[in-house]
Motif scaffolding. Structure first.
Motif, mmCIF file in Angstrom:
data_model
loop_
_atom_site.group_PDB
_atom_site.id
_atom_site.type_symbol
_atom_site.label_atom_id
_atom_site.label_comp_id
_atom_site.label_asym_id
_atom_site.label_seq_id
_atom_site.Cartn_x
_atom_site.Cartn_y
_atom_site.Cartn_z
ATOM 1 N N LYS A 3 0.830 -1.204 0.000
ATOM 2 C CA LYS A 3 0.000 0.000 0.000
ATOM 3 C C LYS A 3 0.868 1.259 0.000
ATOM 4 C CE LYS A 3 -3.580 2.338 2.593
ATOM 5 N NZ LYS A 3 -4.333 2.407 3.840
ATOM 6 N N LEU A 4 1.940 1.258 0.786
ATOM 7 C CA LEU A 4 2.822 2.424 0.847
ATOM 8 C C LEU A 4 3.535 2.663 -0.478
ATOM 9 C CD1 LEU A 4 4.412 2.121 4.412
ATOM 10 C CD2 LEU A 4 2.637 3.694 3.651
ATOM 11 N N GLU A 5 3.948 1.586 -1.137
ATOM 12 C CA GLU A 5 4.614 1.729 -2.427
ATOM 13 C C GLU A 5 3.651 2.283 -3.474
ATOM 14 O OE1 GLU A 5 5.946 -2.270 -3.003
ATOM 15 O OE2 GLU A 5 7.898 -1.876 -2.112
ATOM 16 N N MET A 6 2.407 1.840 -3.438
ATOM 17 C CA MET A 6 1.401 2.354 -4.375
ATOM 18 C C MET A 6 1.134 3.830 -4.116
ATOM 19 S SD MET A 6 -1.174 -0.951 -4.696
ATOM 20 C CE MET A 6 -2.579 0.079 -4.814
ATOM 21 N N GLU A 7 1.067 4.190 -2.838
ATOM 22 C CA GLU A 7 0.844 5.588 -2.471
ATOM 23 C C GLU A 7 2.025 6.455 -2.931
ATOM 24 O OE1 GLU A 7 -0.152 8.214 1.515
ATOM 25 O OE2 GLU A 7 -0.400 6.044 1.585
ATOM 26 N N LYS A 8 3.230 5.923 -2.769
ATOM 27 C CA LYS A 8 4.431 6.638 -3.199
ATOM 28 C C LYS A 8 4.402 6.868 -4.712
ATOM 29 C CE LYS A 8 9.449 6.111 -3.288
ATOM 30 N NZ LYS A 8 10.569 5.236 -2.932
ATOM 31 N N LYS A 9 4.038 5.839 -5.470
ATOM 32 C CA LYS A 9 3.963 5.953 -6.920
ATOM 33 C C LYS A 9 2.913 6.987 -7.327
ATOM 34 C CE LYS A 9 3.070 3.327 -11.069
ATOM 35 N NZ LYS A 9 2.001 2.538 -11.600
ATOM 36 N N PHE A 39 1.613 24.967 -8.240
ATOM 37 C CA PHE A 39 2.876 25.121 -7.512
ATOM 38 C C PHE A 39 2.689 24.797 -6.035
ATOM 39 C CE2 PHE A 39 6.151 27.631 -5.345
ATOM 40 C CZ PHE A 39 7.279 27.157 -5.993
ATOM 41 N N LYS A 40 1.627 25.326 -5.437
ATOM 42 C CA LYS A 40 1.363 25.069 -4.020
ATOM 43 C C LYS A 40 1.034 23.604 -3.781
ATOM 44 C CE LYS A 40 -0.181 29.719 -2.823
ATOM 45 N NZ LYS A 40 -1.299 30.553 -2.377
ATOM 46 N N LEU A 41 0.253 23.024 -4.669
ATOM 47 C CA LEU A 41 -0.094 21.610 -4.541
ATOM 48 C C LEU A 41 1.147 20.742 -4.662
ATOM 49 C CD1 LEU A 41 -2.190 19.370 -4.277
ATOM 50 C CD2 LEU A 41 -2.520 19.502 -6.752
ATOM 51 N N LYS A 42 2.020 21.093 -5.578
ATOM 52 C CA LYS A 42 3.269 20.337 -5.760
ATOM 53 C C LYS A 42 4.091 20.351 -4.475
ATOM 54 C CE LYS A 42 7.503 20.169 -8.416
ATOM 55 N NZ LYS A 42 8.424 20.914 -9.226
ATOM 56 N N GLU A 43 4.201 21.516 -3.850
ATOM 57 C CA GLU A 43 4.949 21.617 -2.590
ATOM 58 C C GLU A 43 4.331 20.716 -1.523
ATOM 59 O OE1 GLU A 43 5.032 25.701 -1.451
ATOM 60 O OE2 GLU A 43 6.721 26.165 -2.754
ATOM 61 N N SER A 44 3.018 20.734 -1.440
ATOM 62 C CA SER A 44 2.314 19.919 -0.454
ATOM 63 C C SER A 44 2.523 18.428 -0.723
ATOM 64 C CB SER A 44 0.816 20.254 -0.490
ATOM 65 O OG SER A 44 0.102 19.421 0.375
ATOM 66 N N LEU A 45 2.441 18.035 -1.976
ATOM 67 C CA LEU A 45 2.627 16.631 -2.335
ATOM 68 C C LEU A 45 4.063 16.180 -2.068
ATOM 69 C CD1 LEU A 45 0.613 16.552 -5.669
ATOM 70 C CD2 LEU A 45 -0.056 15.502 -3.496
ATOM 71 N N GLU A 46 5.013 17.051 -2.321
ATOM 72 C CA GLU A 46 6.416 16.713 -2.050
ATOM 73 C C GLU A 46 6.635 16.498 -0.556
ATOM 74 O OE1 GLU A 46 8.657 18.851 -5.801
ATOM 75 O OE2 GLU A 46 8.292 20.030 -3.988
ATOM 76 N N GLU A 47 5.972 17.293 0.262
ATOM 77 C CA GLU A 47 6.074 17.117 1.713
ATOM 78 C C GLU A 47 5.465 15.775 2.123
ATOM 79 O OE1 GLU A 47 7.164 17.774 5.524
ATOM 80 O OE2 GLU A 47 7.712 19.019 3.810
ATOM 81 N N GLU A 48 4.315 15.438 1.554
ATOM 82 C CA GLU A 48 3.688 14.144 1.839
ATOM 83 C C GLU A 48 4.606 13.004 1.435
ATOM 84 O OE1 GLU A 48 -0.379 13.231 0.721
ATOM 85 O OE2 GLU A 48 -0.791 15.387 0.633
ATOM 86 N N LEU A 49 5.273 13.154 0.305
ATOM 87 C CA LEU A 49 6.181 12.129 -0.179
ATOM 88 C C LEU A 49 7.361 11.954 0.781
ATOM 89 C CD1 LEU A 49 6.873 10.096 -2.385
ATOM 90 C CD2 LEU A 49 8.028 11.946 -3.619
ATOM 91 N N ARG A 50 7.889 13.043 1.301
ATOM 92 C CA ARG A 50 8.990 12.951 2.269
ATOM 93 C C ARG A 50 8.548 12.199 3.521
ATOM 94 N NH1 ARG A 50 10.346 17.957 -0.001
ATOM 95 N NH2 ARG A 50 9.033 19.179 1.388
ATOM 96 N N VAL A 51 7.344 12.502 3.992
ATOM 97 C CA VAL A 51 6.819 11.828 5.190
ATOM 98 C C VAL A 51 6.622 10.345 4.894
ATOM 99 C CG1 VAL A 51 4.805 11.652 6.708
ATOM 100 C CG2 VAL A 51 5.751 13.891 6.153
ATOM 101 N N LYS A 55 8.227 6.962 6.686
ATOM 102 C CA LYS A 55 7.426 5.834 7.173
ATOM 103 C C LYS A 55 7.960 4.517 6.613
ATOM 104 C CE LYS A 55 2.899 7.983 7.764
ATOM 105 N NZ LYS A 55 1.513 8.006 7.243
ATOM 106 N N MET A 56 8.344 4.531 5.352
ATOM 107 C CA MET A 56 8.812 3.316 4.706
ATOM 108 C C MET A 56 10.156 2.854 5.274
ATOM 109 S SD MET A 56 7.643 4.037 0.784
ATOM 110 C CE MET A 56 7.983 2.387 0.151
ATOM 111 N N GLU A 57 10.941 3.780 5.767
ATOM 112 C CA GLU A 57 12.236 3.429 6.345
ATOM 113 C C GLU A 57 12.090 2.675 7.652
ATOM 114 O OE1 GLU A 57 14.600 6.921 6.709
ATOM 115 O OE2 GLU A 57 14.829 7.155 4.547
ATOM 116 N N ASN A 58 11.017 2.946 8.373
ATOM 117 C CA ASN A 58 10.806 2.308 9.679
ATOM 118 C C ASN A 58 10.234 0.936 9.568
ATOM 119 O OD1 ASN A 58 11.794 4.538 11.010
ATOM 120 N ND2 ASN A 58 9.814 5.511 11.133
#
Length: 58
Positions: A3-9, A39-51, A55-58
């Motif tokens: 599920k996390l990999e699909m969300e990341k994609k 532009f604002k949405l992209k920034e928000s999505l990039e932040e979600e991707l970092r989070v 999560k995937m590292e843990n």
């Protein structure tokens, strides 16, 4: 695919779409307001991707 990999994609695809709209918005007659939103949405999505990556590292 987990599920996390699909969300990341999915997040990466959305970020790419926003990037394309920002770069080539004039070809589809995007307004300046739509470019700002992308532009604002992209920034928000990039932040979600970092989070998500954290999560995937843990």
């Amino acid at each position: 695919m987990t599920k996390l990999e699909m969300e990341k994609k999915e997040l990466k695809e959305k970020i790419e779409f926003c990037s394309l709209l920002i770069r080539y918005g004039h070809l589809v007659n995007a307004t300046s307001e739509q470019n700002v939103r992308a532009f604002k949405l992209k920034e928000s999505l990039e932040e979600e991707l970092r989070v998500l990556k954290l999560k995937m590292e843990n």
